[in-house]
Design a protein around this motif. Structure first.
Motif, mmCIF file in Angstrom:
data_model
loop_
_atom_site.group_PDB
_atom_site.id
_atom_site.type_symbol
_atom_site.label_atom_id
_atom_site.label_comp_id
_atom_site.label_asym_id
_atom_site.label_seq_id
_atom_site.Cartn_x
_atom_site.Cartn_y
_atom_site.Cartn_z
ATOM 1 N N GLY A 174 0.860 -1.293 0.066
ATOM 2 C CA GLY A 174 0.145 0.050 0.197
ATOM 3 C C GLY A 174 0.928 1.187 -0.112
ATOM 4 O O GLY A 174 0.275 2.396 0.133
ATOM 5 N N GLY A 175 2.149 1.273 0.020
ATOM 6 C CA GLY A 175 3.035 2.203 -0.195
ATOM 7 C C GLY A 175 4.019 2.002 -0.958
ATOM 8 O O GLY A 175 4.264 1.071 -1.493
ATOM 9 N N LEU A 176 4.652 3.306 -1.710
ATOM 10 C CA LEU A 176 5.627 3.024 -2.817
ATOM 11 C C LEU A 176 7.185 3.114 -1.807
ATOM 12 O O LEU A 176 7.374 4.435 -1.354
ATOM 13 N N SER A 177 8.130 2.263 -1.903
ATOM 14 C CA SER A 177 9.459 2.680 -1.447
ATOM 15 C C SER A 177 10.135 3.534 -2.588
ATOM 16 O O SER A 177 9.719 3.293 -3.734
ATOM 17 N N ALA A 178 11.329 3.866 -2.191
ATOM 18 C CA ALA A 178 12.078 4.293 -3.079
ATOM 19 C C ALA A 178 12.461 3.410 -4.231
ATOM 20 O O ALA A 178 12.712 3.760 -5.391
ATOM 21 N N GLU A 179 12.940 2.309 -3.855
ATOM 22 C CA GLU A 179 13.144 1.206 -4.718
ATOM 23 C C GLU A 179 11.986 0.822 -5.638
ATOM 24 O O GLU A 179 12.433 0.668 -6.870
ATOM 25 N N GLU A 180 10.822 0.854 -5.135
ATOM 26 C CA GLU A 180 9.934 0.739 -6.084
ATOM 27 C C GLU A 180 9.841 1.845 -7.099
ATOM 28 O O GLU A 180 9.407 1.695 -8.443
ATOM 29 N N MET A 181 9.868 3.053 -6.591
ATOM 30 C CA MET A 181 9.640 4.038 -7.642
ATOM 31 C C MET A 181 10.593 4.176 -8.543
ATOM 32 O O MET A 181 10.571 4.424 -9.764
ATOM 33 N N ILE A 182 11.820 3.766 -8.200
ATOM 34 C CA ILE A 182 13.184 3.587 -8.893
ATOM 35 C C ILE A 182 13.016 2.576 -10.057
ATOM 36 O O ILE A 182 13.046 2.962 -11.165
ATOM 37 N N ALA A 183 12.384 1.557 -9.700
ATOM 38 C CA ALA A 183 12.074 0.561 -10.646
ATOM 39 C C ALA A 183 11.029 0.982 -11.674
ATOM 40 O O ALA A 183 11.223 0.684 -13.000
ATOM 41 N N GLN A 184 10.055 1.548 -11.232
ATOM 42 C CA GLN A 184 9.013 2.297 -12.272
ATOM 43 C C GLN A 184 9.527 3.069 -13.229
ATOM 44 O O GLN A 184 9.329 2.991 -14.372
ATOM 45 N N GLN A 185 10.314 3.938 -12.560
ATOM 46 C CA GLN A 185 11.108 5.014 -13.565
ATOM 47 C C GLN A 185 12.134 4.417 -14.493
ATOM 48 O O GLN A 185 12.372 4.733 -15.676
ATOM 49 N N ASP A 186 12.839 3.125 -13.972
ATOM 50 C CA ASP A 186 13.629 2.536 -14.974
ATOM 51 C C ASP A 186 12.963 1.844 -16.112
ATOM 52 O O ASP A 186 13.342 1.976 -17.178
ATOM 53 N N GLN A 187 11.591 1.249 -15.719
ATOM 54 C CA GLN A 187 10.752 0.537 -16.880
ATOM 55 C C GLN A 187 10.618 1.735 -17.892
ATOM 56 O O GLN A 187 10.527 1.805 -18.829
ATOM 57 N N ARG A 188 10.194 2.946 -17.308
ATOM 58 C CA ARG A 188 9.566 4.014 -18.225
ATOM 59 C C ARG A 188 10.877 4.464 -19.103
ATOM 60 O O ARG A 188 10.668 4.917 -20.287
ATOM 61 N N ARG A 189 12.006 4.584 -18.503
ATOM 62 C CA ARG A 189 12.994 4.928 -19.230
ATOM 63 C C ARG A 189 13.531 3.889 -20.286
ATOM 64 O O ARG A 189 13.811 4.534 -21.289
ATOM 65 N N ALA A 190 13.432 2.815 -19.954
ATOM 66 C CA ALA A 190 13.776 1.628 -20.898
ATOM 67 C C ALA A 190 13.007 1.742 -22.210
ATOM 68 O O ALA A 190 13.145 1.677 -23.497
ATOM 69 N N ALA A 191 11.572 1.979 -21.833
ATOM 70 C CA ALA A 191 10.564 1.917 -22.914
ATOM 71 C C ALA A 191 10.775 3.214 -23.986
ATOM 72 O O ALA A 191 10.863 3.201 -25.028
ATOM 73 N N ARG A 192 11.086 4.351 -23.134
ATOM 74 C CA ARG A 192 11.309 5.652 -23.763
ATOM 75 C C ARG A 192 12.622 5.336 -24.753
ATOM 76 O O ARG A 192 12.546 5.649 -25.991
ATOM 77 N N MET A 193 13.677 4.915 -24.318
ATOM 78 C CA MET A 193 14.697 4.535 -25.123
ATOM 79 C C MET A 193 14.683 3.667 -26.168
ATOM 80 O O MET A 193 15.173 3.747 -27.326
ATOM 81 N N ALA A 194 14.089 2.627 -25.969
ATOM 82 C CA ALA A 194 13.365 1.535 -27.293
ATOM 83 C C ALA A 194 12.702 2.526 -28.125
ATOM 84 O O ALA A 194 12.982 2.185 -29.379
ATOM 85 N N ARG A 195 11.714 3.241 -27.837
ATOM 86 C CA ARG A 195 11.095 4.001 -28.916
ATOM 87 C C ARG A 195 12.040 4.711 -29.726
ATOM 88 O O ARG A 195 11.971 5.259 -30.812
ATOM 89 N N MET A 196 12.735 5.474 -28.803
ATOM 90 C CA MET A 196 13.822 6.345 -29.640
ATOM 91 C C MET A 196 14.686 5.558 -30.504
ATOM 92 O O MET A 196 14.948 6.306 -31.619
ATOM 93 N N ILE A 197 15.191 4.652 -30.043
ATOM 94 C CA ILE A 197 16.009 3.771 -31.063
ATOM 95 C C ILE A 197 15.281 3.454 -32.363
ATOM 96 O O ILE A 197 15.533 3.433 -33.577
#
Length: 174
Positions: free
Chosen positions: A75-98
């Motif tokens: 029921g709460g977001l830890s820093a690790e969970e937020m970082i993992a979410q951001q990493d997933q978004r970043r990876a998807a964005r980089m794949a679209r860019m490529i």
């Protein structure tokens, strides 16, 4: 009498034209589907499929994103969970860019694939060169970086960038 008949005919034809135009107006095409859960497409937001997105549907999407990010279900977001979410978004964005820029299809971006094409570069330069003197002064550069949110105190400050005073896009309801 003749003037009244002409006015009536004119108004009737304008009304019929407006009705015909209203009947031919179609719903604009939905945005292309996205693999970024933080930027859902219209169809994803329109849960009941009625062609309109309500505040409740947007709230449901926000809660769904939260639940997805809350990988341990506490029921709460830890820093690790937020970082993992951001990493997933970043990876998807980089794949679209490529995918968008990899003109030779090797799955990598070479320097020439990273440089904007001539027309795009010229438009960007012209936009920054506000006094049209053929060069970008430090003041013009600072104004542009402030505008796009990278220049010091302006970062994260959405004033003047399409956000209302409630922190969202659009007009304020006041």
């Amino acid at each position: 009498m003749k003037t009244t008949l002409m006015m009536t005919t004119l108004l009737a034809s304008l009304s019929l034209g407006a009705v015909a135009q209203a009947q031919t107006v179609t719903t604009p095409p939905a945005a292309a589907p996205t693999d970024d859960p933080m930027r859902p497409d219209f169809a994803t937001l329109d849960v009941d499929g009625d062609g309109a997105v309500t505040q409740e549907e947007m709230q449901a999407q926000a809660l769904s994103r939260f639940a997805t990010a809350d990988t341990d279900g506490d029921g709460g977001l830890s820093a690790e969970e937020m970082i993992a979410q951001q990493d997933q978004r970043r990876a998807a964005r980089m794949a679209r860019m490529i995918a968008a820029r990899d003109t030779n299809g090797d799955g990598l971006l070479q320097a020439e694939e990273m440089v904007p094409d001539g027309d795009r570069m010229a438009r960007m330069f012209d936009h920054m060169d506000s006094d049209a003197d053929g060069s970008i002064s430090a003041a013009e550069f600072d104004a542009m970086t402030e505008h796009i949110g990278r220049g010091g105190p302006g970062r994260g400050d959405h004033k003047g960038r399409g956000h209302d005073d409630r922190g969202g896009h659009g007009r304020s309801r006041g």
